[in-house]
Design a protein around this motif. Structure first.
Motif, PDB file in Angstrom:
ATOM      1  N   LEU A 150       0.700  -1.062  -0.208  1.00 38.94           N
ATOM      2  CA  LEU A 150      -0.095   0.337   0.303  1.00 38.94           C
ATOM      3  C   LEU A 150       0.895   1.150  -0.481  1.00 38.94           C
ATOM      4  O   LEU A 150       2.246   1.392   0.599  1.00 38.94           O
ATOM      5  CB  LEU A 150      -0.492   0.331   0.973  1.00 38.94           C
ATOM      6  N   SER A 151       0.499   2.413  -0.528  1.00 37.80           N
ATOM      7  CA  SER A 151       0.975   3.510  -0.366  1.00 37.80           C
ATOM      8  C   SER A 151       0.425   3.794   0.586  1.00 37.80           C
ATOM      9  O   SER A 151      -0.759   3.885   1.509  1.00 37.80           O
ATOM     10  CB  SER A 151       0.461   4.304  -2.053  1.00 37.80           C
ATOM     11  N   PRO A 152       1.133   5.528   1.469  1.00 43.42           N
ATOM     12  CA  PRO A 152       0.931   5.754   3.030  1.00 43.42           C
ATOM     13  C   PRO A 152      -0.636   6.721   2.207  1.00 43.42           C
ATOM     14  O   PRO A 152      -1.729   6.642   3.596  1.00 43.42           O
ATOM     15  CB  PRO A 152       1.845   6.882   2.708  1.00 43.42           C
ATOM     16  N   ALA A 153      -0.901   7.203   1.070  1.00 43.07           N
ATOM     17  CA  ALA A 153      -2.747   7.624   1.259  1.00 43.07           C
ATOM     18  C   ALA A 153      -3.431   6.911   1.243  1.00 43.07           C
ATOM     19  O   ALA A 153      -4.269   6.823   1.729  1.00 43.07           O
ATOM     20  CB  ALA A 153      -2.159   8.759  -0.102  1.00 43.07           C
ATOM     21  N   GLN A 154      -2.931   5.518   0.590  1.00 47.04           N
ATOM     22  CA  GLN A 154      -4.149   4.439   0.203  1.00 47.04           C
ATOM     23  C   GLN A 154      -3.719   4.118   1.821  1.00 47.04           C
ATOM     24  O   GLN A 154      -5.437   3.737   2.403  1.00 47.04           O
ATOM     25  CB  GLN A 154      -3.792   3.516  -0.193  1.00 47.04           C
ATOM     26  N   ALA A 155      -3.404   3.856   2.969  1.00 42.50           N
ATOM     27  CA  ALA A 155      -3.460   4.082   4.689  1.00 42.50           C
ATOM     28  C   ALA A 155      -4.305   4.127   4.748  1.00 42.50           C
ATOM     29  O   ALA A 155      -4.763   4.306   5.944  1.00 42.50           O
ATOM     30  CB  ALA A 155      -2.206   3.355   4.788  1.00 42.50           C
ATOM     31  N   ARG A 156      -4.146   5.340   5.164  1.00 43.44           N
ATOM     32  CA  ARG A 156      -4.958   6.968   5.458  1.00 43.44           C
ATOM     33  C   ARG A 156      -6.122   6.330   4.965  1.00 43.44           C
ATOM     34  O   ARG A 156      -7.298   6.729   5.321  1.00 43.44           O
ATOM     35  CB  ARG A 156      -4.755   7.962   4.779  1.00 43.44           C
ATOM     36  N   GLN A 157      -6.146   6.665   3.378  1.00 38.35           N
ATOM     37  CA  GLN A 157      -7.957   6.398   3.093  1.00 38.35           C
ATOM     38  C   GLN A 157      -8.522   5.699   3.607  1.00 38.35           C
ATOM     39  O   GLN A 157      -9.873   5.233   4.272  1.00 38.35           O
ATOM     40  CB  GLN A 157      -7.902   6.158   1.971  1.00 38.35           C
ATOM     41  N   LEU A 158      -7.676   4.065   3.744  1.00 35.20           N
ATOM     42  CA  LEU A 158      -8.567   2.938   4.943  1.00 35.20           C
ATOM     43  C   LEU A 158      -8.577   2.682   6.135  1.00 35.20           C
ATOM     44  O   LEU A 158      -9.493   2.013   7.002  1.00 35.20           O
ATOM     45  CB  LEU A 158      -7.873   1.533   4.347  1.00 35.20           C
ATOM     46  N   ARG A 159      -8.052   3.660   6.690  1.00 38.00           N
ATOM     47  CA  ARG A 159      -8.009   4.861   7.809  1.00 38.00           C
ATOM     48  C   ARG A 159      -7.534   3.539   9.004  1.00 38.00           C
ATOM     49  O   ARG A 159      -7.821   3.393  10.053  1.00 38.00           O
ATOM     50  CB  ARG A 159      -9.372   4.832   8.510  1.00 38.00           C
ATOM     51  N   LEU A 160      -6.027   2.654   8.476  1.00 37.36           N
ATOM     52  CA  LEU A 160      -5.271   2.540   9.052  1.00 37.36           C
ATOM     53  C   LEU A 160      -4.785   2.195  10.914  1.00 37.36           C
ATOM     54  O   LEU A 160      -3.787   3.817  10.362  1.00 37.36           O
ATOM     55  CB  LEU A 160      -3.872   0.704   8.436  1.00 37.36           C
ATOM     56  N   ARG A 161      -4.474   1.332  11.682  1.00 32.63           N
ATOM     57  CA  ARG A 161      -3.386   2.043  12.471  1.00 32.63           C
ATOM     58  C   ARG A 161      -1.906   1.842  12.091  1.00 32.63           C
ATOM     59  O   ARG A 161      -1.900   1.124  11.023  1.00 32.63           O
ATOM     60  CB  ARG A 161      -4.020   1.149  13.586  1.00 32.63           C
ATOM     61  N   ASP A 162      -1.008   2.462  12.678  1.00 30.00           N
ATOM     62  CA  ASP A 162       0.355   2.423  12.763  1.00 30.00           C
ATOM     63  C   ASP A 162       0.559   0.724  12.473  1.00 30.00           C
ATOM     64  O   ASP A 162       1.912  -0.173  12.089  1.00 30.00           O
ATOM     65  CB  ASP A 162       0.756   3.135  13.009  1.00 30.00           C
ATOM     66  N   SER A 163       0.197   0.371  13.479  1.00 24.83           N
ATOM     67  CA  SER A 163       0.813  -1.124  13.698  1.00 24.83           C
ATOM     68  C   SER A 163       0.047  -1.866  13.065  1.00 24.83           C
ATOM     69  O   SER A 163       0.284  -3.034  12.666  1.00 24.83           O
ATOM     70  CB  SER A 163      -0.186  -1.378  15.336  1.00 24.83           C
ATOM     71  N   GLU A 164      -1.323  -1.719  11.585  1.00 19.71           N
ATOM     72  CA  GLU A 164      -0.811  -2.874  10.766  1.00 19.71           C
ATOM     73  C   GLU A 164      -0.872  -2.823   9.782  1.00 19.71           C
ATOM     74  O   GLU A 164      -0.852  -3.343   8.704  1.00 19.71           O
ATOM     75  CB  GLU A 164      -2.822  -2.701  10.678  1.00 19.71           C
ATOM     76  N   THR A 165       0.084  -1.747   9.572  1.00 21.33           N
ATOM     77  CA  THR A 165       1.425  -1.701   7.870  1.00 21.33           C
ATOM     78  C   THR A 165       2.734  -2.195   8.441  1.00 21.33           C
ATOM     79  O   THR A 165       3.193  -1.249   9.788  1.00 21.33           O
ATOM     80  CB  THR A 165       1.101  -0.328   7.606  1.00 21.33           C
ATOM     81  N   VAL A 166       3.252  -2.375   7.908  1.00 18.77           N
ATOM     82  CA  VAL A 166       4.908  -2.091   8.299  1.00 18.77           C
ATOM     83  C   VAL A 166       5.296  -1.969   7.207  1.00 18.77           C
ATOM     84  O   VAL A 166       5.567  -1.651   5.715  1.00 18.77           O
ATOM     85  CB  VAL A 166       5.365  -4.119   8.126  1.00 18.77           C
ATOM     86  N   ARG A 167       6.499  -1.398   7.374  1.00 17.79           N
ATOM     87  CA  ARG A 167       8.012  -0.352   6.382  1.00 17.79           C
ATOM     88  C   ARG A 167       8.476  -1.238   5.294  1.00 17.79           C
ATOM     89  O   ARG A 167       8.128  -2.425   5.684  1.00 17.79           O
ATOM     90  CB  ARG A 167       8.382   0.490   7.454  1.00 17.79           C
ATOM     91  N   LEU A 168       8.769  -0.837   4.177  1.00 15.82           N
ATOM     92  CA  LEU A 168       8.325  -1.447   3.245  1.00 15.82           C
ATOM     93  C   LEU A 168       9.486  -1.352   2.159  1.00 15.82           C
ATOM     94  O   LEU A 168       8.376  -0.128   1.076  1.00 15.82           O
ATOM     95  CB  LEU A 168       7.210  -2.105   2.204  1.00 15.82           C
ATOM     96  N   SER A 169       9.935  -1.918   1.594  1.00 15.22           N
ATOM     97  CA  SER A 169      10.942  -1.534   0.386  1.00 15.22           C
ATOM     98  C   SER A 169      10.023  -1.491  -0.495  1.00 15.22           C
ATOM     99  O   SER A 169       9.954  -3.309  -0.790  1.00 15.22           O
ATOM    100  CB  SER A 169      12.303  -2.382  -0.027  1.00 15.22           C
ATOM    101  N   PRO A 170       9.391  -1.312  -1.817  1.00  7.18           N
ATOM    102  CA  PRO A 170       8.319  -0.889  -3.280  1.00  7.18           C
ATOM    103  C   PRO A 170       8.869  -2.130  -3.695  1.00  7.18           C
ATOM    104  O   PRO A 170      10.366  -2.555  -3.892  1.00  7.18           O
ATOM    105  CB  PRO A 170       8.563   0.501  -3.781  1.00  7.18           C
TER     106      PRO A 170
END
Length: 568
Positions: A315-335
């Motif tokens: 996901l892009s950060p914009a997609q994560a914000r749009q989905l209203r995900l918590r920070d703990s529900e994503t992991v930093r990723l090399s695209p």
């Protein structure tokens, strides 16, 4: 009288898809003629074409026997073909030459070998391991095993076909096959290379700069092996290189080896045979010196995470914000991909910048309990199930399907598919990586120095040339390097890097600038001066040999992408 011997056949309309499925790529006549002229030497030679398709080699052999004055009443030509309509066509084509042939319909791997042929020539079926499965795979592996060759599950069909074909030769016989250039380089072909050197008194390889088969990106090589069952086999192979099929006549007339290659052992890769002897000697002296070590001595190289559906999990950060995900529900990723890994470091700042530009810098990875997730994560899981993401193979076989297995962030990231050369990047951002790149986990004692300086030190001509030798040329001129191949990549040793630490740190800014401007070779010249010239003390002539050898290998690989051969 030409005949078709039917052992198992079903009338099915042949299509391009069906031919591809059974690995049938019909051979240009000029190629078949060359192999026949080389292999058929006596009017009494008996000839077999396994997996004969429409008898490109048998018809060429018929013409060659005419040239030698062979009697047309003597039955000398035989073929095996699994596809009955092709077998009938083969019989008709041979008959049109005025000679007879016996064409057996059946699976070549199920035909017991009989050492009664002077010549076995052909174009073995090429089916990759992903499509070579079930009963067909079992039959091919059994056939290879009867020849004393055990093949791994990664072996494509041609490997077993090569061994089984050779088992039909009587002592002193000759084998002429068109095989993928994988023979030289892939790990699964190690046993095939051993077999050829142990069973034949002379092994010759003819390589092509241009592609041989229209629409097929796979590089091929002519394998010409003679004096079957020679006592002691051979300790070397001979390499000849030509531009295209049109240059083969000159090759036949000269016959002299352009280069003789003695591998360190029978299973070793034959790719270094492509280098001039003096260049290989210069490379070997450096790669085997105390100034260089293989990558495995620095640490472990691993595959990245397999999501099963990157477009869903990345996901892009914009997609994560749009989905209203918590920070703990994503992991930093090399695209996904490796375009962003062409510099020296993937920093947090660089990763954030990529994310702001819309890159997929986050991996969707909520907890294992659905009830504990944010409403946005639960909605996203529902969307995934509605679109069938959970049915993708990798998702289907893990529980829960949305929990992508990941490892700790790697110290370094190594590119996998490369138009120029594998690039090593410091993972300063501590991002996890997908299987589009490899991760390098440095040994604790090498971590501080290696994480900071290996991306710079690796940009030297010995390492670049080593990548061409341990990696594999792929369709479109790409250089592919698997983790086990990367383990053998020659790199400046920890001791040399430590000794040159001030010089390498001083090079960071100019090397980074050269890479940003797309001048890879300019960056390599800077590193060569520090590592090879000052650090290792090599001469101008040695350096020139290495640079020319790398240019030769790289140009040869890229030429196949730029010069597809048209059908004649």
């Amino acid at each position: 009288m030409t005949q078709v011997v039917q052992t198992a056949a079903t009338e099915v309309k042949d299509t391009l898809a069906l031919r591809k499925a059974r690995g049938a790529f019909f051979t240009p006549p000029a190629l078949a003629d060359f192999v026949s002229r080389w292999a058929v030497r006596d009017p009494l030679d008996s000839v077999l074409e396994p997996s004969c398709g429409e008898a490109a080699f048998l018809t060429s052999a018929a013409g060659r026997l005419d040239e030698l004055g062979a009697s047309r009443t003597h039955a000398q030509l035989e073929g095996i073909e699994i596809h009955e309509p092709s077998a009938r066509a083969a019989a008709s084509l041979v008959k049109a030459t005025g000679r007879s042939a016996s064409i057996r319909v059946g699976d070549f791997f199920e035909v017991p070998s009989e050492r009664r042929f002077d010549v076995v020539i052909g174009n073995p079926p090429y089916v990759r391991y992903q499509d070579h499965s079930g009963a067909a795979r079992l039959a091919s592996r059994r056939a290879a095993l009867r020849g004393g060759v055990g093949l791994t599950g990664l072996a494509s069909m041609w490997a077993a076909a090569t061994v089984h074909a050779a088992e039909f030769l009587r002592p002193g016989g000759r084998l002429g096959l068109v095989v993928p250039a994988e023979l030289l380089s892939v790990n699964y072909a190690a046993e095939v290379r051993r077999y050829l050197m142990e069973r034949f008194g002379r092994v010759r390889l003819i390589m092509f700069t241009e592609r041989v088969f229209p629409g097929v990106q796979e590089e091929v090589v002519l394998l010409l092996a003679e004096d079957a069952l020679a006592e002691g086999g051979t300790d070397h192979c001979e390499l000849h290189q030509v531009r295209s099929i049109d240059d083969l006549d000159d090759e036949l007339s000269t016959g002299a080896a352009q280069h003789r290659w003695r591998p360190a052992h029978a299973r070793a890769k034959w790719t270094p045979a492509l280098l001039p002897a003096t260049a290989f000697e210069a490379y070997s002296n450096l790669a085997d010196s105390t100034g260089f070590e293989v990558l495995h001595e620095w640490g472990e190289t691993t595959l990245g995470a397999v999501t099963g559906r990157n477009q869903y999990f990345a996901l892009s950060p914009a997609q994560a914000r749009q989905l209203r995900l918590r920070d703990s529900e994503t992991v930093r990723l090399s695209p996904p991909g490796s375009r962003h890994l062409r510099g020296l470091s993937l920093s947090t700042e660089a990763l954030n910048r990529l994310g702001a530009e819309g890159a997929q810098t986050l991996l969707f990875r909520p907890g294992v309990k659905r009830s504990a997730m944010s409403p946005g994560a639960r909605r996203y899981l529902d969307e995934g199930e509605q679109s069938g993401v959970h049915e993708a193979y990798k998702c289907r076989v893990r529980s829960p399907w949305w929990q992508v297995p990941i490892s700790e962030p790697a110290d370094l990231l190594l590119t996998y598919m490369n138009a120029d050369t594998p690039r090593m990047t410091t993972n300063s951002s501590r991002a996890v990586h997908l299987n589009s790149v490899h991760g390098i986990y440095l040994k604790p004692e090498h971590r501080p120095l290696g994480a900071a300086l290996l991306p710079i030190a690796s940009l030297n001509t010995v390492t670049l040339l080593g990548a061409e030798l341990v990696g594999r040329a792929y369709g479109g001129g790409m250089l592919k390097i698997e983790p086990r191949e990367a383990d053998h990549l020659p790199l400046p040793s920890p001791q040399l890097v430590e000794r040159l630490e001030p010089d390498l740190r001083h090079l960071r800014a100019p090397v980074r600038e050269a890479l940003r401007s797309g001048d890879l070779l300019g960056a390599v010249r800077l590193v060569d001066h520090a590592v090879l010239r000052d650090g290792m003390g090599i001469s101008d002539n040695q350096h020139a040999e290495l640079v020319a050898a790398h240019a030769r290998m790289s140009a040869r690989r890229l030429a196949r992408a730029a010069n597809p051969r048209r059908s004649s």
